[in-house]
Motif scaffolding. Structure first.
Motif: not given
Length: 112
Positions: A37-51, A77-87
């Motif tokens: 939800r946080a990154y699929q649209h933002r990353l488009g064809e580069y999105y990958n969640d296999h990791w 932790t997520l916010n401080k490390n640049g992952h506020a979109p997850i929050n």
């Protein structure tokens, strides 16, 4: 030993810890769903969640569950490390289920 930078390791630990909370609350979505939800649209064809699947299966990361954590420390932790979109994705997903918490407290207090 866990690979990646210190920031990447902290984010990985936070995601595992968040997964524990979501399962404990028996919510109808997973960490992978929140990440999508946080990154699929933002990353488009580069999105990958296999990791995320690899992370969840890594026994070395499972050890981080022995460390004390709270919802606040996870989201901070997520916010401080640049992952506020997850929050923000998590906040929107829980609001749809009519689960409320102090958005200003959990996400915004560290910005004061």
């Amino acid at each position: 030993m866990m690979s990646g930078s210190e920031n990447e390791r902290e984010v990985a630990k936070a995601l595992l810890q968040l997964d524990i909370y979501l399962k404990a609350l028996k919510l109808p979505f997973t960490v992978k769903d929140v990440y999508r939800r946080a990154y699929q649209h933002r990353l488009g064809e580069y999105y990958n969640d296999h990791w995320i699947d690899l992370l969840m299966a890594d026994p070395e990361y499972q050890n981080c569950l022995q460390e004390p954590f709270t919802v606040y420390t996870i989201l901070d932790t997520l916010n401080k490390n640049g992952h506020a979109p997850i929050n923000y994705a998590l906040y929107r997903m829980t609001r749809r289920l009519d689960i409320n918490y102090s958005h200003a407290y959990v996400i915004g207090i560290t910005q004061e």
